[in-house]
Design a protein around this motif. Structure first.
Motif, PDB file in Angstrom:
ATOM      1  N   MET A   1       0.830  -1.180   0.000  1.00  0.00           N
ATOM      2  CA  MET A   1       0.000   0.000   0.000  1.00  0.00           C
ATOM      3  C   MET A   1       0.875   1.245   0.000  1.00  0.00           C
ATOM      4  SD  MET A   1      -2.951   1.040   2.689  1.00  0.00           S
ATOM      5  CE  MET A   1      -3.028   2.725   3.184  1.00  0.00           C
ATOM      6  N   ILE A   2       0.447   2.253  -0.724  1.00  0.00           N
ATOM      7  CA  ILE A   2       1.163   3.528  -0.740  1.00  0.00           C
ATOM      8  C   ILE A   2       0.920   4.235   0.589  1.00  0.00           C
ATOM      9  CG2 ILE A   2       1.331   5.792  -1.837  1.00  0.00           C
ATOM     10  CD1 ILE A   2       0.521   4.396  -4.459  1.00  0.00           C
ATOM     11  N   GLU A  21      -3.937   7.323   3.415  1.00  0.00           N
ATOM     12  CA  GLU A  21      -4.627   6.289   4.185  1.00  0.00           C
ATOM     13  C   GLU A  21      -5.485   5.480   3.211  1.00  0.00           C
ATOM     14  OE1 GLU A  21      -4.155   5.713   7.419  1.00  0.00           O
ATOM     15  OE2 GLU A  21      -2.810   7.422   7.653  1.00  0.00           O
ATOM     16  N   ALA A  22      -6.217   4.507   3.716  1.00  0.00           N
ATOM     17  CA  ALA A  22      -7.101   3.706   2.855  1.00  0.00           C
ATOM     18  C   ALA A  22      -8.078   4.605   2.099  1.00  0.00           C
ATOM     19  CB  ALA A  22      -7.858   2.675   3.684  1.00  0.00           C
ATOM     20  N   LEU A  23      -8.533   5.665   2.741  1.00  0.00           N
ATOM     21  CA  LEU A  23      -9.366   6.670   2.095  1.00  0.00           C
ATOM     22  C   LEU A  23      -8.761   8.024   2.423  1.00  0.00           C
ATOM     23  CD1 LEU A  23     -11.902   7.604   0.562  1.00  0.00           C
ATOM     24  CD2 LEU A  23     -13.066   7.685   2.782  1.00  0.00           C
ATOM     25  N   THR A  24      -8.334   8.739   1.390  1.00  0.00           N
ATOM     26  CA  THR A  24      -7.743  10.061   1.571  1.00  0.00           C
ATOM     27  C   THR A  24      -8.538  11.066   0.763  1.00  0.00           C
ATOM     28  OG1 THR A  24      -5.547   9.104   1.880  1.00  0.00           O
ATOM     29  CG2 THR A  24      -5.641  11.435   1.298  1.00  0.00           C
ATOM     30  N   THR A  25      -8.932  12.150   1.395  1.00  0.00           N
ATOM     31  CA  THR A  25      -9.677  13.210   0.739  1.00  0.00           C
ATOM     32  C   THR A  25      -8.869  14.495   0.807  1.00  0.00           C
ATOM     33  OG1 THR A  25     -11.725  12.198   1.515  1.00  0.00           O
ATOM     34  CG2 THR A  25     -11.870  14.446   0.728  1.00  0.00           C
ATOM     35  N   LEU A  26      -8.754  15.182  -0.322  1.00  0.00           N
ATOM     36  CA  LEU A  26      -8.062  16.470  -0.361  1.00  0.00           C
ATOM     37  C   LEU A  26      -9.103  17.576  -0.308  1.00  0.00           C
ATOM     38  CD1 LEU A  26      -5.383  15.834  -3.132  1.00  0.00           C
ATOM     39  CD2 LEU A  26      -5.146  15.614  -0.665  1.00  0.00           C
ATOM     40  N   ILE A  27      -9.027  18.378   0.730  1.00  0.00           N
ATOM     41  CA  ILE A  27      -9.963  19.478   0.919  1.00  0.00           C
ATOM     42  C   ILE A  27      -9.145  20.732   1.185  1.00  0.00           C
ATOM     43  CG2 ILE A  27     -11.812  20.404   2.364  1.00  0.00           C
ATOM     44  CD1 ILE A  27     -12.488  17.481   3.106  1.00  0.00           C
ATOM     45  N   GLY A  28      -9.518  21.820   0.548  1.00  0.00           N
ATOM     46  CA  GLY A  28      -8.826  23.075   0.796  1.00  0.00           C
ATOM     47  C   GLY A  28      -9.384  24.183  -0.063  1.00  0.00           C
ATOM     48  N   THR A  29      -8.941  25.382   0.224  1.00  0.00           N
ATOM     49  CA  THR A  29      -9.383  26.541  -0.535  1.00  0.00           C
ATOM     50  C   THR A  29      -8.769  26.525  -1.931  1.00  0.00           C
ATOM     51  OG1 THR A  29      -7.559  27.867   0.291  1.00  0.00           O
ATOM     52  CG2 THR A  29      -9.605  27.928   1.557  1.00  0.00           C
ATOM     53  N   GLU A  89       4.602   0.534   1.316  1.00  0.00           N
ATOM     54  CA  GLU A  89       4.828  -0.550   2.264  1.00  0.00           C
ATOM     55  C   GLU A  89       5.217  -1.797   1.477  1.00  0.00           C
ATOM     56  OE1 GLU A  89       2.256  -3.180   5.380  1.00  0.00           O
ATOM     57  OE2 GLU A  89       1.717  -1.087   5.147  1.00  0.00           O
ATOM     58  N   LEU A  90       6.441  -2.278   1.682  1.00  0.00           N
ATOM     59  CA  LEU A  90       6.927  -3.455   0.976  1.00  0.00           C
ATOM     60  C   LEU A  90       6.405  -4.733   1.638  1.00  0.00           C
ATOM     61  CD1 LEU A  90       8.691  -4.332  -1.387  1.00  0.00           C
ATOM     62  CD2 LEU A  90      10.644  -4.307   0.152  1.00  0.00           C
ATOM     63  N   ASP A  91       6.565  -4.798   2.948  1.00  0.00           N
ATOM     64  CA  ASP A  91       6.004  -5.894   3.749  1.00  0.00           C
ATOM     65  C   ASP A  91       5.787  -5.362   5.161  1.00  0.00           C
ATOM     66  OD1 ASP A  91       8.519  -6.093   5.133  1.00  0.00           O
ATOM     67  OD2 ASP A  91       9.256  -7.464   3.598  1.00  0.00           O
ATOM     68  N   SER A  92       5.476  -6.216   6.102  1.00  0.00           N
ATOM     69  CA  SER A  92       5.142  -5.756   7.448  1.00  0.00           C
ATOM     70  C   SER A  92       6.306  -5.074   8.168  1.00  0.00           C
ATOM     71  CB  SER A  92       4.620  -6.915   8.290  1.00  0.00           C
ATOM     72  OG  SER A  92       5.616  -7.912   8.410  1.00  0.00           O
ATOM     73  N   GLU A  93       7.533  -5.271   7.680  1.00  0.00           N
ATOM     74  CA  GLU A  93       8.698  -4.701   8.353  1.00  0.00           C
ATOM     75  C   GLU A  93       9.454  -3.674   7.528  1.00  0.00           C
ATOM     76  OE1 GLU A  93      11.204  -7.858   9.708  1.00  0.00           O
ATOM     77  OE2 GLU A  93       9.579  -8.907  10.703  1.00  0.00           O
ATOM     78  N   ASN A  94       9.203  -3.616   6.232  1.00  0.00           N
ATOM     79  CA  ASN A  94      10.010  -2.768   5.362  1.00  0.00           C
ATOM     80  C   ASN A  94       9.157  -1.892   4.456  1.00  0.00           C
ATOM     81  OD1 ASN A  94      12.708  -3.961   5.992  1.00  0.00           O
ATOM     82  ND2 ASN A  94      11.699  -5.789   5.218  1.00  0.00           N
TER      83      ASN A  94
END
Length: 115
Positions: A1-2, A21-29, A89-94
């Motif tokens: 995941m990015i 995040e799993a859901l990202t919203t861009l809000i701004g002026t 995220e490559l794996d759980s540690e890297n």
């Protein structure tokens, strides 16, 4: 995941990170950098397709610029290059960080690239 996108000397961003995040919203002026952030993500996505860099940034005479302002509009005022990055995220540690620095002097060219 990015996990994050990074911008340096790209359009309105001197140095910035956009956490994802799993859901990202861009809000701004208006003029707060939302479109610039999305264009940076688009450039990163298109670089892995094998398209020529000048085609990604400037398009063709018939299609016009793909990125608003073309390659000359990507680098922040008084700079000749910009850097984009993506932390995945490559794996759980890297994690894996990809960065590309693009120079826009006479023509757009990759100056540095690394993982």
């Amino acid at each position: 995941m990015i996990k994050c996108f990074a911008y340096e000397n790209f359009k309105s961003f001197e140095k910035a990170e956009l956490d994802i995040e799993a859901l990202t919203t861009l809000i701004g002026t208006n003029s707060s950098g939302k479109s610039n952030a999305i264009e940076g993500i688009s450039i990163l996505a298109k670089t892995v397709t094998g398209l020529e860099l000048s085609m990604i940034l400037d398009g063709t005479k018939s299609t016009g610029a793909v990125v608003r302002g073309g390659s000359s509009g990507c680098a922040r005022f008084k700079t000749n290059a910009f850097k984009l990055g993506c932390l995945t995220e490559l794996d759980s540690e890297n994690d894996l960080l990809y960065e590309i620095k693009i120079g826009v002097k006479e023509r757009a060219a990759v100056e540095e690239e690394g993982i």
